[in-house]
Design an enzyme around this catalytic site. Structure first.
Site, PDB file in Angstrom:
ATOM      1  N   GLU A  88      -3.772  -9.688 -17.386  1.00 54.95           N
ATOM      2  CA  GLU A  88      -2.785  -9.715 -16.637  1.00 54.95           C
ATOM      3  C   GLU A  88      -2.477 -11.060 -16.293  1.00 54.95           C
ATOM      4  O   GLU A  88      -1.475 -11.546 -15.531  1.00 54.95           O
ATOM      5  CB  GLU A  88      -3.276  -9.310 -15.259  1.00 54.95           C
ATOM      6  CG  GLU A  88      -3.813  -7.656 -15.237  1.00 54.95           C
ATOM      7  CD  GLU A  88      -4.349  -7.280 -13.960  1.00 54.95           C
ATOM      8  OE1 GLU A  88      -3.440  -6.674 -13.012  1.00 54.95           O
ATOM      9  OE2 GLU A  88      -5.491  -7.361 -13.928  1.00 54.95           O
ATOM     10  N   CYS A 131      -0.216  -1.091 -19.518  1.00 59.16           N
ATOM     11  CA  CYS A 131      -0.232  -0.273 -18.421  1.00 59.16           C
ATOM     12  C   CYS A 131       0.913  -1.126 -17.250  1.00 59.16           C
ATOM     13  O   CYS A 131       0.914  -2.064 -17.338  1.00 59.16           O
ATOM     14  CB  CYS A 131      -1.408  -0.094 -17.799  1.00 59.16           C
ATOM     15  SG  CYS A 131      -1.554   0.750 -16.259  1.00 59.16           S
ATOM     16  N   HIS A 171       0.798  -1.001   0.046  1.00 60.14           N
ATOM     17  CA  HIS A 171       0.076  -0.146   0.017  1.00 60.14           C
ATOM     18  C   HIS A 171       0.872   1.274   0.106  1.00 60.14           C
ATOM     19  O   HIS A 171       0.575   2.170  -0.613  1.00 60.14           O
ATOM     20  CB  HIS A 171      -0.784   0.047   1.253  1.00 60.14           C
ATOM     21  CG  HIS A 171      -1.703  -1.175   1.398  1.00 60.14           C
ATOM     22  ND1 HIS A 171      -2.380  -1.432   2.426  1.00 60.14           N
ATOM     23  CD2 HIS A 171      -2.160  -2.194   0.464  1.00 60.14           C
ATOM     24  CE1 HIS A 171      -3.016  -2.591   2.404  1.00 60.14           C
ATOM     25  NE2 HIS A 171      -2.925  -3.012   1.086  1.00 60.14           N
ATOM     26  N   ARG A 194      -6.674   3.896 -10.185  1.00 59.12           N
ATOM     27  CA  ARG A 194      -6.959   3.137  -9.272  1.00 59.12           C
ATOM     28  C   ARG A 194      -8.082   3.311  -8.165  1.00 59.12           C
ATOM     29  O   ARG A 194      -7.802   4.245  -7.432  1.00 59.12           O
ATOM     30  CB  ARG A 194      -5.679   2.649  -8.568  1.00 59.12           C
ATOM     31  CG  ARG A 194      -4.423   2.354  -9.287  1.00 59.12           C
ATOM     32  CD  ARG A 194      -3.021   2.188  -8.427  1.00 59.12           C
ATOM     33  NE  ARG A 194      -2.012   1.847  -9.517  1.00 59.12           N
ATOM     34  CZ  ARG A 194      -0.984   2.946  -9.904  1.00 59.12           C
ATOM     35  NH1 ARG A 194      -1.438   4.118  -9.282  1.00 59.12           N
ATOM     36  NH2 ARG A 194      -0.082   2.578 -10.424  1.00 59.12           N
ATOM     37  N   ARG A 224       6.949 -10.944  -8.120  1.00 61.40           N
ATOM     38  CA  ARG A 224       7.347  -9.619  -8.208  1.00 61.40           C
ATOM     39  C   ARG A 224       7.825  -9.132  -7.031  1.00 61.40           C
ATOM     40  O   ARG A 224       8.580  -8.100  -6.923  1.00 61.40           O
ATOM     41  CB  ARG A 224       6.664  -8.517  -8.838  1.00 61.40           C
ATOM     42  CG  ARG A 224       5.342  -8.467  -8.525  1.00 61.40           C
ATOM     43  CD  ARG A 224       4.594  -7.636  -9.185  1.00 61.40           C
ATOM     44  NE  ARG A 224       3.125  -7.344  -9.184  1.00 61.40           N
ATOM     45  CZ  ARG A 224       2.671  -6.207  -8.711  1.00 61.40           C
ATOM     46  NH1 ARG A 224       3.486  -5.129  -8.749  1.00 61.40           N
ATOM     47  NH2 ARG A 224       1.365  -5.946  -8.415  1.00 61.40           N
ATOM     48  N   ASN A 262       2.804  -5.451 -14.905  1.00 59.51           N
ATOM     49  CA  ASN A 262       3.493  -5.831 -13.814  1.00 59.51           C
ATOM     50  C   ASN A 262       3.109  -7.694 -13.470  1.00 59.51           C
ATOM     51  O   ASN A 262       3.861  -8.273 -12.969  1.00 59.51           O
ATOM     52  CB  ASN A 262       3.045  -5.114 -12.482  1.00 59.51           C
ATOM     53  CG  ASN A 262       3.609  -3.732 -12.716  1.00 59.51           C
ATOM     54  OD1 ASN A 262       4.579  -3.227 -13.615  1.00 59.51           O
ATOM     55  ND2 ASN A 262       3.231  -2.681 -11.994  1.00 59.51           N
ATOM     56  N   ASP A 263       1.793  -7.718 -13.382  1.00 61.92           N
ATOM     57  CA  ASP A 263       1.047  -9.018 -13.083  1.00 61.92           C
ATOM     58  C   ASP A 263       1.384 -10.023 -14.124  1.00 61.92           C
ATOM     59  O   ASP A 263       2.019 -11.011 -14.081  1.00 61.92           O
ATOM     60  CB  ASP A 263      -0.382  -8.918 -12.740  1.00 61.92           C
ATOM     61  CG  ASP A 263      -0.680  -9.124 -11.287  1.00 61.92           C
ATOM     62  OD1 ASP A 263       0.306  -9.339 -10.422  1.00 61.92           O
ATOM     63  OD2 ASP A 263      -1.592  -8.488 -10.632  1.00 61.92           O
ATOM     64  N   ARG A 277     -10.526   1.590 -13.148  1.00 66.75           N
ATOM     65  CA  ARG A 277     -10.455   0.342 -12.851  1.00 66.75           C
ATOM     66  C   ARG A 277     -11.267   0.071 -11.577  1.00 66.75           C
ATOM     67  O   ARG A 277     -11.066   0.550 -10.497  1.00 66.75           O
ATOM     68  CB  ARG A 277      -8.831   0.100 -12.552  1.00 66.75           C
ATOM     69  CG  ARG A 277      -8.722  -1.564 -12.508  1.00 66.75           C
ATOM     70  CD  ARG A 277      -7.262  -2.186 -12.255  1.00 66.75           C
ATOM     71  NE  ARG A 277      -6.741  -1.428 -10.910  1.00 66.75           N
ATOM     72  CZ  ARG A 277      -5.551  -1.667 -10.774  1.00 66.75           C
ATOM     73  NH1 ARG A 277      -4.487  -2.074 -11.650  1.00 66.75           N
ATOM     74  NH2 ARG A 277      -5.131  -1.217  -9.449  1.00 66.75           N
TER      75      ARG A 277
END
Length: 746
Positions: free
Chosen positions: A606, A677, A364, A471, A640, A629-630, A507
């Site tokens: 993803e 993204c 977070h 987000r 990651r 990223n995922d 999202r």
């Protein structure tokens, strides 16, 4: 008899304090300490082992062993009885040492085979600093009172080690908290900054562990505990009555603050010779030791409450910490073990940098730091121990390096780096309103990622064409309870107002994995990244998704609306989520609320599985956004969050680029808008390669738009595509070397 033991213990501590206060060399102090302990305990041997590094203990002083072995004898953690104490942080007490598990005879010390052994860890609030040992020829089990006395002495040693009493030769040498230090961590958010330390929870330094007058210390403790109780009562009175979880936590605080057992144990510690502060810390260390053994999450939280309460009490007793009105510097670099998103947002953009001992790249705190564009370094081990409020500090978020109290050479080099970055930003500002058009005429659309209202001003200053990812989970993460639909609708409306006519891709709630809501029961999954998260939670518990969809529809208030569902792994998940949108539209129509003038519903790609979804999925979805990223961690099966493997695999790996190219071709075939993204979209080299592979829309943090646009405008994407294909044909594992050579020669 107990009173006599306490009196002798107090005498020993008094003599120990006097020995430590003398202006003598560090080694001489240690030698006096071992002599005092051996004499008082009636043992032939007393030795002090301190950590040389994380895995090695060094004999630093001894009474009774060969003096020549001092600073020569070393043990690995876990080696011998001393290493066993260090590894487990537990007392070893035996009257038959040679037969005890792990025993190792060290002939270089000249020691005889001593029957009795008692070793206690030298530690301060969970930080292991060494081991204190007494040995005797006679077979004896050391009593609880004797062990207690050793533990108290060990704590005093830990305090004095912490204060630098054993560093260098006497007062003339530099002590802890004065030397230049460099910490190597992990980059959580790129960027470089210079400022002064601001400790989120200042570490209380107990400078008077031993006291002469128990009555005075008892009075100080009683007064401080009363002040603590009043403070807890005030927090309870000020708490929101509807916030049950907050009330439960504060009630636990009140229970501990009024605990007779806690108070009684601290009173006993004072009677044995400790100051009020040291008594609190003694019980705090015991609570932390219990915390390490507890597996039940509820009990661990309660012990954490006691730990926090002890810190509050220590700050009252010592006058240290935020409660005293310490003033934050004008250029604060936040230092903490860890920090929650709500606490970090309270600091806001006033922070110049953040350094954490814990955390993760997906935590977070990292999400908020990226949203606020604040340089962040995580895994900076022991930085909270070393840093003091007001210390000069430099944070290199690009390399994951922190310079604390840097010398002039480092300062000069670091400031040069910051100046070069500032000059580069000036160059980027000059092309802010120009298109990201390559030399061969290909236009790439650059969008920014956001998650806070504070991000939206960057839309105009960065040159972003819109928000490619907003987000929505941050508004859920920073609260202690579920936000209301009206609150969310108002926020989303303000976001759209701030964006004016630019597109914003909202999202839907992406929770689970490393993003657990404070008011949501943790699922305790063995692999949460592959578990119950994102759209899987939404489809199983559709109430929250319906509420959020209604808030988005109402926020649009007749304007165009773009919604994107995260972590879609198969076609059926998208159709189920899309059906919820249709239901929400029908409900809003029945209620007479204005509907969006246009609505787009897309999905994040993803998981590799969605790359092979049926053609019908690609035809039905309004747009796709590759969540790099995922996708990368699942493609390479490399977590990651795992430092050992996350850097092992390159985005410019031929296999990964070939997979992305396949998705691009499928989207071209079906006419499906596609974007990328993620962190890699904001790295110029990776970005131009993604563009060369056919991606025409990239979404990144605002600060990356300038550097990415600058490179795109200097590259011929057709030529770069040929370079990538040639590297693939040669069988290169990664196209990076070939791409770098091409860019150098262009």
């Amino acid at each position: 008899m107990a009173q006599d033991t306490q009196t002798e213990s107090r005498k020993l501590l008094g003599r120990l304090r006097d020995a430590l206060a003398e202006d003598s060399a560090g080694q001489e102090r240690l030698d006096k300490i071992t002599h005092l302990i051996a004499t008082s305990m009636g043992t032939e041997v007393c030795s002090i082992y301190l950590f040389r590094d994380d895995e090695t203990l060094e004999l630093c002083a001894t009474e009774g062993l060969n003096a020549a072995a001092v600073h020569q004898t070393r043990l690995r953690v876990g080696e011998g009885l001393v290493g066993r104490v260090a590894r487990n942080s537990k007392v070893v007490n035996t009257d038959d040492a040679p037969s005890a598990k792990g025993f190792r005879f060290m002939p270089e010390t000249g020691e005889e085979i001593y029957s009795s052994f008692c070793g206690v860890p030298v530690q301060r609030l969970g930080d292991n600093l060494g081991v204190l040992v007494v040995q005797s020829k006679d077979k004896r089990i050391f009593s609880q009172d004797e062990i207690y006395a050793l533990e108290v002495v060990a704590m005093v040693l830990a305090e004095m080690t912490e204060l630098g009493a054993f560093v260098g030769e006497g007062a003339a040498m530099s002590a802890l908290h004065q030397q230049s230090e460099m910490f190597r961590g992990t980059s959580g958010q790129e960027g470089a900054s210079e400022g002064h330390v601001w400790l989120h929870e200042p570490r209380v330094v107990v400078t008077n562990p031993v006291a002469d007058d128990p009555d005075v210390e008892l009075a100080r403790l009683t007064e401080a505990v009363e002040e603590l109780r009043v403070g807890v009562d005030k927090m309870l009175d000020g708490a929101q009555r509807g916030d049950k979880e907050q009330l439960d936590v504060l009630e636990a605080y009140r229970m501990f603050a009024n605990s007779k057992g806690w108070m009684r144990r601290m009173e006993q510690d004072i009677a044995r010779g400790l100051s009020a502060e040291a008594a609190v810390e003694m019980e705090q260390s015991a609570a932390r030791a219990r915390m390490e053994q507890v597996t039940d999450s509820y009990l661990r939280e309660r012990l954490h409450d006691l730990d926090d309460l002890s810190n509050r009490l220590l700050r009252i007793l010592t006058g240290q910490g935020a409660e005293t009105g310490a003033e934050m510097p004008a250029d604060p670099i936040l230092i903490a073990r860890n920090i929650g998103p709500g606490e970090l947002l309270e600091y806001g953009r006033k922070l110049k940098g953040i350094v954490l001992e814990e955390g993760s790249v997906g935590s977070h705190a990292a999400i908020v730091a990226r949203a606020l564009a604040i340089p962040l370094v995580i895994h900076a081990d022991k930085v909270t121990t070393e840093a003091l409020n007001g210390d000069h500090i430099m944070v290199d978020g690009d390399q994951g390096i922190v310079h604390l109290r840097p010398d002039d050479t480092v300062v000069t080099a670091f400031r040069d780096k910051i100046a070069m970055a500032a000059q580069a930003q000036e160059r980027y500002a000059s092309i802010r309103d120009k298109a990201a058009e390559s030399l061969d005429g290909t236009v790439i659309h650059l969008h920014m990622n956001a998650g806070l209202m504070a991000d939206l001003p960057s839309l105009s200053t960065s040159g972003a064409e819109g928000v490619g990812l907003f987000r929505t989970e941050l508004q859920f993460l920073i609260r202690n309870q579920m936000p209301k639909r009206t609150e969310l609708a108002q926020l989303y409306a303000r976001v759209m107002d701030a964006a004016e006519d630019k597109r914003v891709v909202f999202r839907t709630l992406d929770i689970g994995s490393d993003k657990v809501l404070p008011y949501m029961a943790p699922q305790d999954e063995p692999n949460p990244a592959l578990g119950w998260r994102a759209v899987r939670v939404a489809l199983d518990k559709p109430g929250v998704m319906r509420m959020q969809l209604q808030a988005l529809l109402r926020a649009a208030n007749g304007r165009a609306l773009t919604i994107m569902f995260p972590f879609i792994a198969q076609y059926e998940e998208y159709t189920a989520a899309r059906a919820e949108v249709d239901k929400a539209i029908e409900r809003e129509k029945i209620l007479g609320h204005p509907l969006p003038s246009e609505i787009e519903v897309g999905a994040m790609l993803e998981t590799p599985s969605l790359g092979f979804a049926p053609k019908k999925f690609y035809e039905e979805v309004d747009f796709l956004s590759i969540g790099g990223n995922d996708l990368k961690q699942f493609f390479f099966a490399a977590d990651r969050e795992n430092e050992r493997v996350r850097r092992r695999y390159d985005t410019l790996n031929v296999s990964f680029l070939t997979f992305l190219e396949g998705i691009v071709n499928r989207c071209v075939d079906t006419g499906t808008p596609l974007s990328f993204c993620g962190e890699d979209a904001g790295r110029p080299i990776e970005a131009v390669c993604l563009a060369a592979m056919g991606l025409r829309s990239l979404s990144m943090r605002p600060a990356s738009i300038g550097p990415v646009k600058s490179l795109i405008r200097r590259v011929n994407l057709s030529e770069l595509r040929d370079v990538i294909h040639a590297a693939r044909e040669r069988g290169d594992q990664s196209v990076r070397p070939a791409v770098m050579e091409y860019l150098r020669n262009s």
